[in-house]
Design a protein around this motif. Structure first.
Motif, PDB file in Angstrom:
ATOM      1  N   ALA A   1      25.116  -7.580 -10.989  1.00 19.00           N
ATOM      2  CA  ALA A   1      23.657  -7.607 -10.883  1.00 19.00           C
ATOM      3  C   ALA A   1      23.228  -8.543  -9.765  1.00 19.00           C
ATOM      4  O   ALA A   1      22.363  -8.215  -8.942  1.00 19.00           O
TER       5      ALA A   1
ATOM      6  N   THR B   1      18.723  11.276 -18.443  1.00 15.29           N
ATOM      7  CA  THR B   1      19.087  10.075 -17.691  1.00 15.29           C
ATOM      8  C   THR B   1      18.912   8.842 -18.579  1.00 15.29           C
ATOM      9  O   THR B   1      18.118   8.851 -19.515  1.00 15.29           O
TER      10      THR B   1
ATOM     11  N   ASN C   1      23.604  16.706 -16.764  1.00 15.99           N
ATOM     12  CA  ASN C   1      22.751  16.864 -15.593  1.00 15.99           C
ATOM     13  C   ASN C   1      21.287  16.735 -15.960  1.00 15.99           C
ATOM     14  O   ASN C   1      20.418  16.927 -15.136  1.00 15.99           O
TER      15      ASN C   1
ATOM     16  N   SER D   1      15.884   8.574 -10.698  1.00 21.59           N
ATOM     17  CA  SER D   1      16.275   7.348 -11.401  1.00 21.59           C
ATOM     18  C   SER D   1      17.205   6.504 -10.535  1.00 21.59           C
ATOM     19  O   SER D   1      17.146   5.279 -10.554  1.00 21.59           O
TER      20      SER D   1
ATOM     21  N   THR E   1      20.173  -3.085 -19.753  1.00 24.41           N
ATOM     22  CA  THR E   1      20.065  -3.642 -18.408  1.00 24.41           C
ATOM     23  C   THR E   1      18.800  -3.118 -17.741  1.00 24.41           C
ATOM     24  O   THR E   1      18.584  -1.910 -17.701  1.00 24.41           O
TER      25      THR E   1
ATOM     26  N   PRO F   1      16.933  -1.894 -14.824  1.00 24.21           N
ATOM     27  CA  PRO F   1      17.410  -1.387 -13.534  1.00 24.21           C
ATOM     28  C   PRO F   1      16.765  -2.096 -12.354  1.00 24.21           C
ATOM     29  O   PRO F   1      17.389  -2.274 -11.318  1.00 24.21           O
ATOM     30  N   ALA F   2      15.502  -2.492 -12.475  1.00 23.00           N
ATOM     31  CA  ALA F   2      14.814  -3.081 -11.334  1.00 23.00           C
ATOM     32  C   ALA F   2      15.308  -4.500 -11.070  1.00 23.00           C
ATOM     33  O   ALA F   2      15.620  -4.869  -9.945  1.00 23.00           O
ATOM     34  N   ARG F   3      15.408  -5.293 -12.160  1.00 24.28           N
ATOM     35  CA  ARG F   3      15.768  -6.694 -11.953  1.00 24.28           C
ATOM     36  C   ARG F   3      17.262  -6.948 -12.129  1.00 24.28           C
ATOM     37  O   ARG F   3      17.781  -7.960 -11.711  1.00 24.28           O
ATOM     38  N   GLY F   4      17.929  -5.998 -12.808  1.00 21.41           N
ATOM     39  CA  GLY F   4      19.364  -6.175 -12.983  1.00 21.41           C
ATOM     40  C   GLY F   4      19.720  -7.188 -14.046  1.00 21.41           C
ATOM     41  O   GLY F   4      20.830  -7.685 -14.092  1.00 21.41           O
ATOM     42  N   THR F   5      18.764  -7.518 -14.906  1.00 17.42           N
ATOM     43  CA  THR F   5      19.055  -8.482 -15.965  1.00 17.42           C
ATOM     44  C   THR F   5      19.536  -7.756 -17.215  1.00 17.42           C
ATOM     45  O   THR F   5      19.148  -6.624 -17.475  1.00 17.42           O
TER      46      THR F   5
ATOM     47  N   GLY G   1      15.191   4.585  -8.204  1.00 20.24           N
ATOM     48  CA  GLY G   1      14.570   3.485  -8.951  1.00 20.24           C
ATOM     49  C   GLY G   1      15.535   2.326  -9.145  1.00 20.24           C
ATOM     50  O   GLY G   1      15.117   1.167  -9.191  1.00 20.24           O
ATOM     51  N   GLU G   2      16.813   2.653  -9.245  1.00 22.93           N
ATOM     52  CA  GLU G   2      17.812   1.599  -9.430  1.00 22.93           C
ATOM     53  C   GLU G   2      18.326   1.069  -8.097  1.00 22.93           C
ATOM     54  O   GLU G   2      19.266   0.273  -8.076  1.00 22.93           O
TER      55      GLU G   2
ATOM     56  N   PHE H   1      18.160  12.586 -11.659  1.00 26.17           N
ATOM     57  CA  PHE H   1      19.085  11.516 -11.298  1.00 26.17           C
ATOM     58  C   PHE H   1      18.761  10.977  -9.901  1.00 26.17           C
ATOM     59  O   PHE H   1      18.988   9.800  -9.626  1.00 26.17           O
TER      60      PHE H   1
END
Lengths: 389, 299
Positions: free
Chosen positions: A17, B263, B260, A137, B55, B57-61, A140-141, A134
């Motif tokens: 992270a 998510t 597929n 998302s 987790t 996703p934006a901050r990774g915490t 977004g990641e 995907f």
């Protein structure tokens, strides 16, 4: 034992992270420099290049890519939308770049997992072919590198990320494939499918909570039954009804089940169904393809470049190739509708013979918004099993 | 490791045993322990960790949460767990009974050719699973399958793509597995015991009730547990055959992990995996004490 390994796992995750945020911070200023200074183009690293201009011209890009000498691709099946020929054509054009094609049958989730788990490794995938959910998302990641191909302006605004982190490549319509040798009257619409004459004959290409084309089939059925992009429930009810009257069989349709006659009617993307028609010729299967007029649903896949691509220049060259007239026509040859098809039909660069062979569709496709798509998927995950069991 | 507590006052036999269990010998199991720790411990840790954390996703915490486990025990996910347990228990029970009957018939028959043929066939069939098996059944007993059309099974209400159909397909590889597992145990039932029982005036039924079944109980239970686990963990056959129309936890995990469409469901898949491990653990917890209690008869 368990708690200590869990703690170790936490440490690893935290480390990843931290790296992610650090590298994100590091990448942004580079791109700004590239954009603002203009004359310092040569100083731009391939990994930070946001357009062809950053390499000077195509020659510069080819030289940089050949220096890397490798391109890692993932999840590109040879019999899907003509990818086999596309890979061959790229290889023939740039023989100095060795293509590594990994796990051709992987799903979008596997691709994202490969990007995350192989961060910083040489065998990480360089480019990704993703389902739209995907692509969104993943952007977004912060997993993708922004890069605008030469043809960027010709891609319709609704089919690309404003920052160039992903853009649609090829797609098609939900269609009804039907073995005319076994089924006397092939169904043309979703309403037709309910008729008793199709008992035990109608199948999807997989489970809609997993397979993108099956999900599209349910979405199209919803549109055919007074549903909307925001309301997929009528589609689930439709298949519940099909199951109840015995028309629907839950077996996953594959070329093998079609050939055997177990799934004589298969709802699938038109490019796959149209491709099957060629494949089945001379095997006792007369495969007819119709895009149902009551439920028109199109979906496109998207391309993206791994932000930490081990071969960033080759990745960008691959993108330029795919969005050139040559690459787009190769998809077209595989019955897929490339994203630039409308423009190419206008300027005459589209392969006319291939356009002729596409199943006929009226009107232009529209696409669900992110929020609508998320809602539809949540509804489907919640209700599908119940409706079908 | 603490097994060296045998008293030193015993005779030579005891001494020998003590030396065999001496403090150094446990080192020999070290490779096994390391292997187990690496190959089971790390994945288990990763599953448990993923199942209880989230987790951003934006901050990774990363933060602790019970949300995934809660979701794995609700709605369609709970249905899939129940569906899997139901299917596994039913097929393990049926497969177990059928397997014992077949094995007993083969073991008591005088034909060695029949015996070796059955055991060899069982060995092959017990490993015949996955997509090939599903397709074999589609071609023979599917809606337009050969047997279905010849025997008009469709008219009799047969449907391969249902809970019943799936159970029959599972029995196809579970029954041979039971034959393989139980045949040695049936061999271990000494004929002398039966003769002794008969000489004392016991009927066949009494022999089985008071001697045969109690002696076989641990093997039967062990076979059942093995069959349950095999059916519980099976995935490819069901995926190819019924898609989403019979809710099974392995299918749900696959949907959430490698699809597929959905998510951000990876952690729910891990939570489901943890649920599966707990259920398997519960089954083992029932089996182990019972097995220890009566295993001594079969030495």
């Amino acid at each position: 034992m368990l708690s200590s390994s869990a703690r170790r796992g936490a440490a690893v995750l935290l480390g990843v992270a931290v790296l992610t945020t650090l590298s994100a911070c590091g990448a942004a200023p580079d791109q700004q420099n590239a954009g603002s200074t203009g004359d310092a183009k040569k100083g731009v690293q391939p990994g930070a290049a946001a357009s062809l201009a950053d390499f000077g011209d195509l020659k510069g890009l080819v030289a940089a890519a050949e220096k890397e000498g490798r391109l890692n691709v993932i999840a590109l099946p040879a019999d899907w939308a003509n990818y086999g020929e596309i890979l061959k054509a790229f290889q023939a054009k740039y023989p100095k770049i060795q293509i590594n094609s990994e796990n051709p049958d992987a799903a979008s989730a596997d691709e994202i997992a490969a990007v995350k788990s192989r961060k910083g490794q040489k065998r990480a995938p360089d480019v990704l072919d993703l389902g739209i959910a995907f692509a969104r998302s993943g952007a977004g990641e912060n997993l993708f590198a922004p890069y605008k191909v030469t043809a960027w302006d010709k891609i319709p605004a609704g089919q690309k990320d404003a920052d160039g982190r992903w853009y649609n490549d090829y797609g098609g319509y939900i269609s009804i494939g039907c073995d005319a040798a076994r089924v006397p009257n092939c169904p043309k619409t979703f309403a037709d499918l309910l008729k008793p004459e199709y008992k035990g004959k109608v199948a999807l290409n997989g489970n809609p909570t997993k397979s993108g084309s099956a999900f599209g089939g349910v979405y199209a059925a919803a549109l055919a039954n007074k549903g909307s992009f925001g309301d997929i429930q009528p589609g689930i009810d439709f298949f519940g009804q099909l199951k109840k009257n015995g028309n629907f069989i839950p077996v996953e349709s594959t070329p093998a089940t079609v050939e055997k006659g177990e799934t004589p009617i298969s709802i699938d993307w038109d490019y796959l169904n149209a491709g099957y028609a060629d494949q089945f010729k001379g095997k006792g299967v007369d495969w007819k393809v119709a895009v149902p007029t009551d439920g028109v649903y199109a979906q496109y896949y998207s391309q993206a470049i791994n932000k930490d691509a081990p071969n960033p220049a080759a990745a960008r060259l691959w993108m330029e190739f795919l969005y050139s007239a040559e690459g787009q026509n190769l998809w077209l040859k595989g019955y897929a509708r490339p994203v630039l098809l409308p423009v190419m039909t206008q300027d005459g660069s589209a392969d006319k013979a291939a356009v002729e062979k596409l199943p006929k569709v009226q009107g232009t496709p529209s696409f669900p918004a992110s929020a609508e798509l998320d809602k539809a998927k949540a509804t489907l995950a919640e209700k599908w099993d119940k409706a079908l069991s | 490791m603490s097994a060296s507590s045998t008293t030193p006052h015993q005779g030579t036999a005891g001494g020998a045993r003590r030396r065999r269990r001496g403090p150094r010998t446990w080192l020999a199991t070290l490779p096994l322990l390391v292997f187990t720790g690496l190959c089971f411990g790390i994945p288990l840790g990763a599953i448990a960790f993923g199942a209880v954390t989230t987790t951003d996703p934006a901050r990774g915490t990363t933060a602790l949460t019970g949300e995934h486990l809660a979701r794995s025990l609700q709605g369609p996910y709970l249905d899939s767990l129940v569906g899997s347990v139901r299917l596994s228990a039913l097929t393990a029970l049926l497969g177990g009974v059928l397997g014992v009957l077949i094995a007993q018939a083969v073991v008591t028959s005088r034909s060695t050719a029949l015996r070796s043929a059955t055991l060899t066939a069982s060995g092959v069939l017990a490993n015949f699973g996955g997509v090939p098996l599903a397709f074999a059944f589609i071609a023979t007993a599917g809606i337009s399958g050969v047997v279905t059309r010849l025997a008009d099974l469709g008219g009799l209400g047969w449907n391969l793509y249902s809970f019943t159909g799936l159970s029959v397909v599972y029995l196809y590889f579970l029954t041979p597995l039971m034959v393989l597992v139980i045949a040695p145990a049936l061999d271990g039932l000494r004929p002398q015991w039966r003769e002794a029982a008969e000489n004392s005036g016991a009927t066949g039924r009494q022999f089985w009730r008071h001697v045969g079944l109690p002696v076989l109980a641990p093997s039967l239970l062990g076979g059942f547990v093995l069959l349950f686990g095999t059916a519980f963990a099976a995935h490819a056959t069901a995926a190819a055959l019924v898609g989403g129309s019979v809710p099974l936890v392995t299918l749900k995990i696959a949907d959430a992990l490698a699809g597929n469409v959905l998510t951000g469901q990876e952690n729910v898949a891990l939570a489901l995996g943890l649920d599966m491990i707990l259920i398997a653990g519960l089954v083992m917890a029932v089996y182990l004490p019972l097995q220890r209690r009566s295993a001594r008869w079969l030495r």
